[in-house]
Design a protein around this motif. Sequence first.
Motif, PDB file in Angstrom:
ATOM      1  N   UNK A   1       1.010  -0.525   0.005  1.00  0.00           N
ATOM      2  CA  UNK A   1      -0.036   0.021  -0.122  1.00  0.00           C
ATOM      3  C   UNK A   1       0.927   0.877   0.083  1.00  0.00           C
ATOM      4  N   UNK A   2       1.917   1.501   1.174  1.00  0.00           N
ATOM      5  CA  UNK A   2       2.404   2.611   0.786  1.00  0.00           C
ATOM      6  C   UNK A   2       3.205   3.013  -0.576  1.00  0.00           C
ATOM      7  N   UNK A   3       4.012   2.030  -0.832  1.00  0.00           N
ATOM      8  CA  UNK A   3       4.347   1.745  -2.332  1.00  0.00           C
ATOM      9  C   UNK A   3       3.816   2.089  -3.569  1.00  0.00           C
ATOM     10  N   UNK A   4       1.660   2.092  -3.528  1.00  0.00           N
ATOM     11  CA  UNK A   4       1.443   1.907  -4.321  1.00  0.00           C
ATOM     12  C   UNK A   4       1.205   3.995  -4.162  1.00  0.00           C
ATOM     13  N   UNK A   5       0.738   4.447  -5.287  1.00  0.00           N
ATOM     14  CA  UNK A   5       0.300   5.514  -5.232  1.00  0.00           C
ATOM     15  C   UNK A   5      -1.531   6.091  -4.575  1.00  0.00           C
ATOM     16  N   UNK A   6      -1.842   4.751  -3.890  1.00  0.00           N
ATOM     17  CA  UNK A   6      -3.104   5.681  -2.522  1.00  0.00           C
ATOM     18  C   UNK A   6      -2.337   6.149  -1.692  1.00  0.00           C
ATOM     19  N   UNK A   7      -1.896   5.665  -1.076  1.00  0.00           N
ATOM     20  CA  UNK A   7      -1.057   5.551   0.325  1.00  0.00           C
ATOM     21  C   UNK A   7      -0.767   7.525   0.001  1.00  0.00           C
ATOM     22  N   UNK A   8      -1.136   7.943   1.347  1.00  0.00           N
ATOM     23  CA  UNK A   8      -1.892   9.576   0.978  1.00  0.00           C
ATOM     24  C   UNK A   8       0.571   9.588   1.600  1.00  0.00           C
TER      25      UNK A   8
ATOM     26  N   UNK B   1      -5.620  15.795  -6.104  1.00  0.00           N
ATOM     27  CA  UNK B   1      -4.740  14.087  -5.073  1.00  0.00           C
ATOM     28  C   UNK B   1      -3.731  14.505  -3.815  1.00  0.00           C
ATOM     29  N   UNK B   2      -4.676  14.115  -2.283  1.00  0.00           N
ATOM     30  CA  UNK B   2      -3.372  13.840  -1.453  1.00  0.00           C
ATOM     31  C   UNK B   2      -2.538  13.158  -1.221  1.00  0.00           C
ATOM     32  N   UNK B   3      -2.446  11.980  -2.592  1.00  0.00           N
ATOM     33  CA  UNK B   3      -1.954  11.263  -2.646  1.00  0.00           C
ATOM     34  C   UNK B   3      -0.649  11.504  -2.610  1.00  0.00           C
ATOM     35  N   UNK B   4      -0.480  12.322  -3.624  1.00  0.00           N
ATOM     36  CA  UNK B   4       1.251  12.424  -3.802  1.00  0.00           C
ATOM     37  C   UNK B   4       1.346  13.282  -5.128  1.00  0.00           C
ATOM     38  N   UNK B   5       0.075  14.135  -5.722  1.00  0.00           N
ATOM     39  CA  UNK B   5       0.239  14.621  -7.256  1.00  0.00           C
ATOM     40  C   UNK B   5       1.363  15.998  -6.961  1.00  0.00           C
ATOM     41  N   UNK B   6       1.829  15.975  -7.787  1.00  0.00           N
ATOM     42  CA  UNK B   6       3.117  17.642  -7.444  1.00  0.00           C
ATOM     43  C   UNK B   6       3.792  17.537  -6.105  1.00  0.00           C
ATOM     44  N   UNK B   7       5.148  17.829  -6.664  1.00  0.00           N
ATOM     45  CA  UNK B   7       6.267  18.061  -5.561  1.00  0.00           C
ATOM     46  C   UNK B   7       6.509  19.609  -4.657  1.00  0.00           C
ATOM     47  N   UNK B   8       6.650  19.033  -3.649  1.00  0.00           N
ATOM     48  CA  UNK B   8       6.709  19.902  -2.283  1.00  0.00           C
ATOM     49  C   UNK B   8       7.881  20.069  -2.029  1.00  0.00           C
TER      50      UNK B   8
END
Length: 239
Positions: free
Chosen positions: A87-94, A112-119
């Motif tokens: 799950x953590x390796x997937x794009x679904x993990x926030x 997309x709170x799971x990681x769309x866009x670099x911070x």
Amino acid sequence: IHHHTPISDIVNVVVSPFLYEINDLFAMETRRNPDIAATTAAVSAGNNDIIVLSLFTHPIQRAITLFYNNANHDADVQTQTAALVEYVKSPYCENNWMTRFLSDARRKHGANTSGSGLLGDTELKLAKQMLSTHILVGLSSYYEKSMERFRLATHHFGKDSNIDDQQQQKTCVQKQMSSAQSEHYKYQTLVEELAPVGSEAHSLLMDKNFLDMKLYDHAVQLFHGEQQQLISSLQQELL
């Protein structure tokens, strides 16, 4: 929120993670600037009648809570741990959820709170600034103390309408206290079982939420430091 409907004359309390959108509604005007810094300034210049109360949970515990709520509870710990790693390796993990919301990067990069866009450091700085200047921090690990702080703050700023309301608040908090603390310890135990320090799952979660870890540390410092002094002053005023 999606209809941009002003609500300041309709309701007194809104429960939502959408800080910037809620500010738009309470201020009864739309501020849709895509620039993060300008949006932060808009919130800073917003309605002074708004009190923002937020209860923070450790990012690792929060992520595992979300995973567990959708997991197979009949599976053994080994199977659940393997599923957690997947799950953590997937794009679904926030991914740095708190930083995205408090810096308004969520709207800039999409929903997309799971990681769309670099911070990066810019978003972390904005999130810390928002936390320091606009939010009264509570911690789920100090649930009772946090609820008492929220009660003191709302009372000080005139949000309690009468003695009956205050008693109802106290009764409500007492009813929720046992349940909330039980839930906290339950998920804290899950963290120790599924993602102990040094495990692959723990390392992956730390990497995926490294900005949120820094932001959470800042929240803890505020809770025990600067905001503790504020609450102590409020308590003295109410004596």
